[in-house]
Design an enzyme around this catalytic site. Structure first.
Site, PDB file in Angstrom:
ATOM      1  N   CYS A  87       0.835  -1.212   0.000  1.00  0.00           N
ATOM      2  CA  CYS A  87       0.000   0.000   0.000  1.00  0.00           C
ATOM      3  C   CYS A  87       0.869   1.260   0.000  1.00  0.00           C
ATOM      4  O   CYS A  87       1.582   1.496  -0.953  1.00  0.00           O
ATOM      5  CB  CYS A  87      -0.999  -0.010   1.148  1.00  0.00           C
ATOM      6  SG  CYS A  87      -2.303   1.220   0.925  1.00  0.00           S
ATOM      7  N   HIS A 197      -3.958  -4.776   0.104  1.00  0.00           N
ATOM      8  CA  HIS A 197      -3.528  -5.264   1.421  1.00  0.00           C
ATOM      9  C   HIS A 197      -3.660  -6.781   1.488  1.00  0.00           C
ATOM     10  O   HIS A 197      -4.749  -7.280   1.757  1.00  0.00           O
ATOM     11  CB  HIS A 197      -4.397  -4.640   2.521  1.00  0.00           C
ATOM     12  CG  HIS A 197      -4.142  -3.189   2.743  1.00  0.00           C
ATOM     13  ND1 HIS A 197      -3.156  -2.729   3.573  1.00  0.00           N
ATOM     14  CD2 HIS A 197      -4.730  -2.093   2.223  1.00  0.00           C
ATOM     15  CE1 HIS A 197      -3.148  -1.405   3.563  1.00  0.00           C
ATOM     16  NE2 HIS A 197      -4.101  -0.995   2.749  1.00  0.00           N
ATOM     17  N   GLU A 199      -2.786  -8.693   3.802  1.00  0.00           N
ATOM     18  CA  GLU A 199      -3.168  -9.081   5.175  1.00  0.00           C
ATOM     19  C   GLU A 199      -4.668  -8.941   5.417  1.00  0.00           C
ATOM     20  O   GLU A 199      -5.172  -9.369   6.437  1.00  0.00           O
ATOM     21  CB  GLU A 199      -2.369  -8.280   6.203  1.00  0.00           C
ATOM     22  CG  GLU A 199      -2.614  -6.780   6.244  1.00  0.00           C
ATOM     23  CD  GLU A 199      -1.890  -6.012   5.143  1.00  0.00           C
ATOM     24  OE1 GLU A 199      -1.215  -6.634   4.301  1.00  0.00           O
ATOM     25  OE2 GLU A 199      -2.026  -4.776   5.129  1.00  0.00           O
TER      26      GLU A 199
END
Lengths: 219, 257
Positions: A87, A197, A199
């Site tokens: 990001c 992202h 995650e």
């Protein structure tokens, strides 16, 4: 024992990055130590390095420079350590960003970071919301170990208002569409970077972290 | 190939348990938040929202603990709202693993708090939650006012003006709940939703009133929402998140399947 340094420069939620890497490591049944740190020696000694980031780029770059992390990023990349930018951590790798009235970045990749707002205005796109927020499809533009077991056009989670434009389009690892097609993945040698992202991208994201742990930085 | 519309199950959490009331009263127990969040994740939820409706600050620690547990197991975006009043409240929830923070009453009492929060943590993690109720009579042009305290206190503030102001102050997303519809199962207030969505440049999440899967479709198509939020249809096993997404896909809406 593999060590992963998640560079902590005081911005945003590093907990989820660290947790996702730990989770990916368990799935690989490898012994991985995740260090959330800005300690230069620990970052330099790590087997893998992640530069995450959320928030405004000027604050991020301010802290990166203040902590001397800028030089460390250049060093680990030059040393061939597998490196992942996420990001704002991807955007920071370009030369500069339009955000915050122009912000100098790390210059790992030649190119710039532009705002959706100004591009939408130029292209008369009026009905698209900013930030670009949610699950979008990621078109893989190159073969890469980081794409192992991830289907082409899999959806990943995004939240951002600026996007990267590298000078050398050969370095684009992935693109998505939001009014127009834009770069969401960069790859060169031991460096990989994503605008989305991992995650927060469930199975596909955890697979990407697992791929990162398995990657030796070579193509 | 484009951005998917999101389905967001919402968990109202009171003293560490998921509950659901009808129009903010008559609260029913719906289970353990960690277990439910895991189930929604497996079913394909695009995000999960937790609203802490715990009355006392003592039990806020319970919520932090819930978020920590969920964040260690569920790798999709998590939003936490309810009782967020200070920068320190936000920091605690972000550190526990939340990605976005919902600010509701505190924004009304002190709008600058939104500005401060957005500057500190970035607009991407600041969701302003708006509870709106229709205040215009049948023969008048539509007008909605914002309410605080779970829909009990009127503020005299126009909902559309408020949404615009909050985005100006740095809100990255609006979570819009119709107080008239919440818990009624008769569908979103579509006029309210589209009026707000047209008025602001940031994504809008429609909330309040989902009883059938068609309501989710209407929220996107007529309400022009970017995401739809629902609680009770998922908690009590009427529909799975997967069924809801399939229904939306069949109606021609782009979703993540």
């Amino acid at each position: 024992m593999t060590t992963v340094a998640v560079i902590d420069y005081g911005m945003g939620n590093l907990h989820s990055v660290a947790k996702a890497i730990e989770h990916a490591s368990e799935s690989l049944q490898t012994n991985t130590q995740v260090l959330v740190t800005h300690d230069h020696d620990r970052i330099l000694a790590a087997d893998h390095v992640v530069l995450p980031g959320v928030g405004a780029i000027r604050d991020c770059m301010g802290e990166i420079n203040r902590l001397g992390v800028d030089k460390i990023v250049h060093q680990v990349i030059a040393a061939g350590t597998p490196f992942l930018g996420v990001c704002v951590g991807m955007q920071a790798l370009l030369e500069n960003s339009d955000e915050n009235d122009g912000t100098e970045c790390l210059g790992i990749f030649n190119g710039h970071v532009h705002s959706f707002a100004s591009t939408f205005k130029e292209q008369s796109l009026t009905d698209l919301k900013i930030p670009h927020m949610g699950w979008n499809q990621v078109k893989q533009r190159i073969d890469h170990p980081m794409w192992h077991n991830i289907s082409d056009c899999a959806r990943f989670y995004f939240v951002h208002s600026y996007y990267t434009q590298p000078d050398d389009t050969q370095l684009i690892a992935a693109t998505s569409e939001y009014g127009f097609e834009f770069c969401v993945g960069l790859a060169r040698d031991n460096v990989f970077a994503t605008q989305f992202h991992p995650e927060k991208s469930q199975h596909a994201g955890l697979q990407l972290y697992a791929n990162f742990l398995s990657w030796n930085g070579k193509l | 190939m484009s951005l998917a519309k999101r389905i967001i199950p919402c968990l109202d959490v009171k003293d560490g348990r998921v509950v659901k009331g009808v129009q903010f009263v008559d609260i029913r127990d719906a289970g353990d938040p960690v277990e439910i969040a895991r189930r929604y994740d497996l079913e394909g939820a695009d995000e999960i929202t937790f609203l802490d409706i715990t009355a006392t600050s003592d039990n806020r620690d319970t919520m932090v603990h819930v978020v920590e547990q969920v964040a260690g197991q569920v790798f999709i975006p998590l939003t936490v709202g309810g009782g967020i009043r200070t920068v320190e409240d936000i920091r605690r929830m972000l550190n526990a693993g939340a990605d976005k923070i919902g600010i509701n009453s505190a924004a009304v009492f002190n709008p600058k708090f939104v500005k401060e929060a957005a500057e500190k943590f970035g607009s991407q993690c600041i969701v302003v939650a708006i509870d709106a109720k229709k205040v215009s009579a049948k023969n008048e042009p539509d007008k909605w006012e914002i309410f605080t305290h779970g829909g009990r206190k009127p503020t005299g503030i126009d909902a559309i003006d408020w949404a615009i102001k909050m985005v100006d102050y740095g809100a990255g997303e609006i979570l819009l709940t119709s107080m008239d519809r919440d818990g009624t199962k008769i569908g979103f207030d579509l006029e309210l939703t589209s009026a707000i969505s047209d008025a602001v440049p940031v994504p809008v999440i429609a909330s309040g009133g989902v009883g059938k899967l068609e309501h989710l479709v209407a929220g996107i198509k007529q309400g022009k929402a970017d995401a739809v939020l629902a609680a009770s249809i998922f908690h009590f096993g009427e529909f799975t998140v997967g069924e809801a997404k399939q229904h939306m896909a069949d109606a021609g809406i782009e979703v993540r399947l």
